[in-house]
Design a protein around this motif. Structure first.
Motif, short mmCIF file in Angstrom:
data_model
loop_
_atom_site.label_atom_id
_atom_site.label_comp_id
_atom_site.label_asym_id
_atom_site.label_seq_id
_atom_site.Cartn_x
_atom_site.Cartn_y
_atom_site.Cartn_z
N LEU A 188 21.44 25.87 67.83
CA LEU A 188 20.05 26.07 68.18
C LEU A 188 20.00 27.00 69.37
O LEU A 188 20.76 26.82 70.33
N GLY A 189 19.17 28.01 69.34
CA GLY A 189 19.05 28.94 70.45
C GLY A 189 17.61 29.07 70.91
O GLY A 189 16.67 28.97 70.13
N PHE A 190 17.45 29.30 72.22
CA PHE A 190 16.13 29.49 72.81
C PHE A 190 16.19 30.73 73.70
O PHE A 190 17.07 30.83 74.56
N MET A 191 15.28 31.68 73.48
CA MET A 191 15.21 32.90 74.28
C MET A 191 14.02 32.85 75.22
O MET A 191 12.93 32.46 74.82
N ASP A 192 14.25 33.28 76.46
CA ASP A 192 13.19 33.44 77.44
C ASP A 192 13.50 34.73 78.20
O ASP A 192 14.35 34.74 79.09
N GLY A 193 12.87 35.83 77.79
CA GLY A 193 13.19 37.13 78.35
C GLY A 193 14.61 37.52 77.95
O GLY A 193 14.93 37.58 76.77
N ASP A 194 15.48 37.77 78.94
CA ASP A 194 16.87 38.12 78.64
C ASP A 194 17.80 36.90 78.73
O ASP A 194 19.02 37.03 78.66
N PHE A 195 17.24 35.74 78.86
CA PHE A 195 18.00 34.50 79.01
C PHE A 195 18.12 33.79 77.67
O PHE A 195 17.13 33.54 76.99
N LEU A 196 19.36 33.47 77.27
CA LEU A 196 19.61 32.74 76.03
C LEU A 196 20.25 31.40 76.36
O LEU A 196 21.26 31.35 77.06
N ALA A 197 19.65 30.33 75.89
CA ALA A 197 20.21 28.98 76.01
C ALA A 197 20.61 28.53 74.61
O ALA A 197 19.82 28.62 73.68
N ALA A 234 22.30 25.34 72.28
CA ALA A 234 22.69 23.94 72.16
C ALA A 234 23.62 23.86 70.96
O ALA A 234 23.25 24.25 69.85
N ASN A 235 24.84 23.39 71.17
CA ASN A 235 25.83 23.35 70.10
C ASN A 235 26.19 21.92 69.75
O ASN A 235 26.46 21.10 70.61
N VAL A 236 26.20 21.65 68.46
CA VAL A 236 26.71 20.39 67.94
C VAL A 236 27.56 20.70 66.71
O VAL A 236 27.26 21.59 65.94
N GLY A 237 28.63 19.99 66.54
CA GLY A 237 29.42 20.09 65.33
C GLY A 237 30.05 21.44 65.09
O GLY A 237 30.70 22.00 65.95
N LEU A 238 29.84 21.98 63.88
CA LEU A 238 30.54 23.18 63.44
C LEU A 238 29.73 24.46 63.56
O LEU A 238 30.10 25.47 62.99
N CYS A 239 28.63 24.44 64.28
CA CYS A 239 27.83 25.65 64.46
C CYS A 239 28.59 26.66 65.30
O CYS A 239 29.43 26.30 66.12
N GLN A 240 28.29 27.94 65.08
CA GLN A 240 28.93 29.00 65.83
C GLN A 240 27.87 30.02 66.25
O GLN A 240 26.86 30.19 65.59
N ALA A 241 28.14 30.72 67.35
CA ALA A 241 27.29 31.83 67.79
C ALA A 241 28.23 32.91 68.33
O ALA A 241 29.17 32.61 69.07
N TRP A 242 27.97 34.14 67.96
CA TRP A 242 28.79 35.28 68.39
C TRP A 242 27.92 36.31 69.07
O TRP A 242 26.80 36.58 68.63
N LEU A 243 28.44 36.91 70.12
CA LEU A 243 27.78 38.00 70.83
C LEU A 243 28.52 39.29 70.50
O LEU A 243 29.75 39.34 70.60
N ILE A 244 27.77 40.31 70.08
CA ILE A 244 28.33 41.64 69.85
C ILE A 244 27.70 42.57 70.88
O ILE A 244 26.47 42.70 70.93
#
Length: 93
Positions: free
Chosen positions: A1-10, A12-22
């Protein structure tokens, strides 16, 4: 789960989720998937339908389950990819 506020990214990770930054053609993982497979093989990263993936954390009905929270500042040229459990994807480069 991701939340954006301007240039700020928060995230929340549970289990097998993944997030990648390019960023500028380079990639990095923003979270560490929490699975049973990673506990005995730190190089396990590709989805294999013959391997059993068991998440170590999950969303549930009790108040005691809490996700891991990660916070990042993003740049305008950044790309963020979110993956869910079971998706196989190769980032070239």
């Amino acid at each position: 789960l991701g939340f954006m506020d301007g240039d700020f990214l928060a995230l929340a990770n549970v289990g097998l989720c993944q997030a990648w930054l390019i960023r500028k053609g380079k990639k990095t993982s923003l979270v560490t998937p929490r699975s049973y497979s990673l506990s005995f093989d730190p190089f396990f990263s590709e989805y294999d339908p013959h391997e059993e993936e068991v998440p170590l954390m999950a969303l549930g009905m009790t108040a005691t389950i809490e996700p891991e929270i990660f916070e990042y500042r993003l740049r305008p040229e950044d790309q963020v990819l979110f993956f869910t459990d079971g998706l196989s994807f190769s980032l070239q480069g």
